[in-house]
Design a protein around this motif. Structure first.
Motif, PDB file in Angstrom:
ATOM      1  N   SER A 271      20.479 -37.821  35.913  1.00 51.70           N
ATOM      2  CA  SER A 271      21.455 -37.981  37.011  1.00 51.70           C
ATOM      3  C   SER A 271      22.714 -38.643  36.479  1.00 51.70           C
ATOM      4  CB  SER A 271      20.867 -38.851  38.127  1.00 51.70           C
ATOM      5  OG  SER A 271      19.571 -38.441  38.459  1.00 51.70           O
TER       6      SER A 271
ATOM      7  N   ILE B 174      13.537 -32.671  36.913  1.00 51.45           N
ATOM      8  CA  ILE B 174      13.447 -32.680  38.371  1.00 51.45           C
ATOM      9  C   ILE B 174      12.927 -31.308  38.792  1.00 51.45           C
ATOM     10  CG2 ILE B 174      15.296 -34.344  38.870  1.00 51.45           C
ATOM     11  CD1 ILE B 174      17.198 -31.878  39.237  1.00 51.45           C
TER      12      ILE B 174
ATOM     13  N   TYR C  83      10.155 -35.867  36.723  1.00 55.13           N
ATOM     14  CA  TYR C  83      11.220 -36.706  37.292  1.00 55.13           C
ATOM     15  C   TYR C  83      11.154 -36.552  38.808  1.00 55.13           C
ATOM     16  CZ  TYR C  83      16.031 -38.637  37.750  1.00 55.13           C
ATOM     17  OH  TYR C  83      17.137 -39.387  38.063  1.00 55.13           O
ATOM     18  N   ASN C  84      10.643 -37.586  39.462  1.00 53.63           N
ATOM     19  CA  ASN C  84      10.500 -37.569  40.916  1.00 53.63           C
ATOM     20  C   ASN C  84      11.638 -38.356  41.554  1.00 53.63           C
ATOM     21  OD1 ASN C  84       9.146 -37.176  43.463  1.00 53.63           O
ATOM     22  ND2 ASN C  84       8.534 -39.326  43.348  1.00 53.63           N
ATOM     23  N   ILE C  85      12.534 -37.669  42.223  1.00 48.84           N
ATOM     24  CA  ILE C  85      13.672 -38.338  42.874  1.00 48.84           C
ATOM     25  C   ILE C  85      13.922 -37.645  44.216  1.00 48.84           C
ATOM     26  CG2 ILE C  85      15.323 -37.061  41.376  1.00 48.84           C
ATOM     27  CD1 ILE C  85      17.124 -39.690  41.531  1.00 48.84           C
TER      28      ILE C  85
ATOM     29  N   GLN D 261      14.901 -38.463  47.134  1.00 47.23           N
ATOM     30  CA  GLN D 261      16.073 -38.700  47.983  1.00 47.23           C
ATOM     31  C   GLN D 261      17.250 -37.818  47.590  1.00 47.23           C
ATOM     32  OE1 GLN D 261      14.765 -40.684  45.667  1.00 47.23           O
ATOM     33  NE2 GLN D 261      16.011 -42.474  45.202  1.00 47.23           N
ATOM     34  N   THR D 262      17.268 -37.282  46.377  1.00 51.22           N
ATOM     35  CA  THR D 262      18.364 -36.376  46.009  1.00 51.22           C
ATOM     36  C   THR D 262      17.900 -34.914  45.945  1.00 51.22           C
ATOM     37  OG1 THR D 262      17.997 -36.661  43.644  1.00 51.22           O
ATOM     38  CG2 THR D 262      19.570 -38.154  44.647  1.00 51.22           C
TER      39      THR D 262
ATOM     40  N   SER E 100      11.671 -42.356  40.766  1.00 53.36           N
ATOM     41  CA  SER E 100      12.930 -42.853  41.334  1.00 53.36           C
ATOM     42  C   SER E 100      12.872 -42.983  42.845  1.00 53.36           C
ATOM     43  CB  SER E 100      14.106 -41.963  40.916  1.00 53.36           C
ATOM     44  OG  SER E 100      14.456 -42.241  39.580  1.00 53.36           O
TER      45      SER E 100
ATOM     46  N   GLU F  88      11.700 -44.928  46.244  1.00 54.67           N
ATOM     47  CA  GLU F  88      11.832 -46.379  46.397  1.00 54.67           C
ATOM     48  C   GLU F  88      10.541 -47.118  46.701  1.00 54.67           C
ATOM     49  OE1 GLU F  88      15.020 -46.698  49.168  1.00 54.67           O
ATOM     50  OE2 GLU F  88      16.515 -46.241  47.617  1.00 54.67           O
TER      51      GLU F  88
ATOM     52  N   GLY G 194      12.283 -46.167  38.522  1.00 56.87           N
ATOM     53  CA  GLY G 194      13.611 -45.553  38.699  1.00 56.87           C
ATOM     54  C   GLY G 194      14.644 -46.459  39.349  1.00 56.87           C
TER      55      GLY G 194
END
Ligand SMILES: CC(=O)N[C@@H]([C@@H](O)[C@H](O)[C@H](O)CO)[C@@H](O)CC(=O)C(=O)O
Length: 307
Positions: free
Chosen positions: A49, A108, A138-140, A142-143, A168, A170, A191
């Motif tokens: 990112s 991701i 890659y776990n994100i 929120q994006t 990543s 929360e 993250g």
């Protein structure tokens, strides 16, 4: 395999480096990578990112990885983010990372299309099968909008090559659950930089973060406090770091703010690419103050300067 001995620790999610016209500047990429070698970090996360990988062409991403590997191969552990919208591009980037001698790849899910669990699994699987490199999810959510389920994580983690997850999201509860579900040697990287200490306490083996890039020594110190069981000292330092992060997040873009701070230390990386906004002259004075604060804190904690 004991992946922790090779991969646990602190990774700077490296920023992009462009020239004044916004083109990838390989000399600047190298200088930025070199800057981190003596800071105590374990390695670099390239093209994630913070690195604006998904705003760059495949050719540019390849060039960045080549430059980083030429500069720091053998000195830092390098994880290359290969996530792209098409599986084909990701597979190409995986193969290229392996040719360059990267230590691991990470991705991701693809974005824009609303993808089923099966689709994301197939996307990642082609990458995993394309090389002999270790793979880090890659776990994100929120994006990307894709929420990694415990079932998918378990299925992925059954494979020897899938060595961990960069978490990543929360929730530190979820982080702990991923760690538990992944099995004995499965790694979890924290993250959210604001919760580094909480993530470590709940089981993370290290962290990958964008704001580490302007204060790597502080995160290394924080990590050492945790490892030495100096939890109160760690809590105090995390709180001080969080005041810096809160300020960084108040600018038009976090990356623009961090890149400007680096420029104050003689590390030019240009502006982030649109649609990420740059910071402008009206922000420069307060960023200079913030840089000074980071430098003072770094000197206090480590006896060194950031420049
Ligand atoms: C949502 C997000 O961007 N998270 C960042 C954090 O480093 C984040 O910038 C920081 O915690 C400030 O909120 C990282 O997890 C991303 C990262 O490591 C990367 O650049 O790939």
């Amino acid at each position: 395999m004991d992946w922790a001995s090779k991969f646990a620790g602190i990774y700077v999610a490296m920023y992009s480096a462009y020239d004044e016209a916004g083109n990838v500047d390989l000399a600047r990429v190298k200088k930025l990578a070199r800057y981190y070698v003596t800071t105590g970090i374990r390695g670099l996360y390239v093209g994630g990112s913070s690195g604006e990988g998904i705003l760059q062409s495949v050719a540019e991403r390849r060039q960045v990885v080549e430059a980083v590997m030429e500069e720091v191969k053998g000195e830092l552990t390098v994880i290359v983010h290969v996530g792209a919208n098409s599986t084909r591009d990701s597979v190409e980037l995986c193969k290229h990372a392996e040719q360059c001698g990267a230590d691991a790849v990470s991705a991701i899910p693809a974005i824009y299309y609303r993808l089923s669990e099966k689709a994301v699994e197939a996307h990642w699987q082609q990458m995993i099968d394309s090389t002999s490199l270790p793979f880090i999810i890659y776990n994100i959510p929120q994006t990307t909008g894709f929420k990694l389920t415990m079932n998918l994580l378990r299925r992925m983690a059954e494979q020897d090559k899938v060595i961990g997850v960069k978490m990543s999201g929360e929730s530190t509860f979820e982080l702990q659950q991923f760690k538990a579900a992944g099995g004995e040697h499965f790694l979890v990287f924290n993250g959210p930089d604001e919760q580094f200490l909480a993530g470590r306490i709940m089981g993370a083996d290290g962290g990958i973060g964008g704001t580490y890039g302007v204060m790597p020594e502080l995160f290394c110190t924080l990590n050492r406090y945790y490892e030495a069981n100096q939890i109160e000292a760690a809590r105090v330092l995390q709180n001080q770091i969080n005041e810096i992060i809160k300020k960084l997040l108040s600018y038009p873009s976090l990356y623009g703010a961090c890149k400007y701070i680096l420029s104050l230390r003689g590390i030019e990386t240009g502006q982030p690419r649109l649609p990420l906004l740059p910071v402008t002259s009206e922000h420069h004075a307060s960023l200079a103050e913030l840089n000074e604060k980071i430098e003072q804190l770094t000197a206090r904690y480590t006896g060194t300067t950031t420049g």
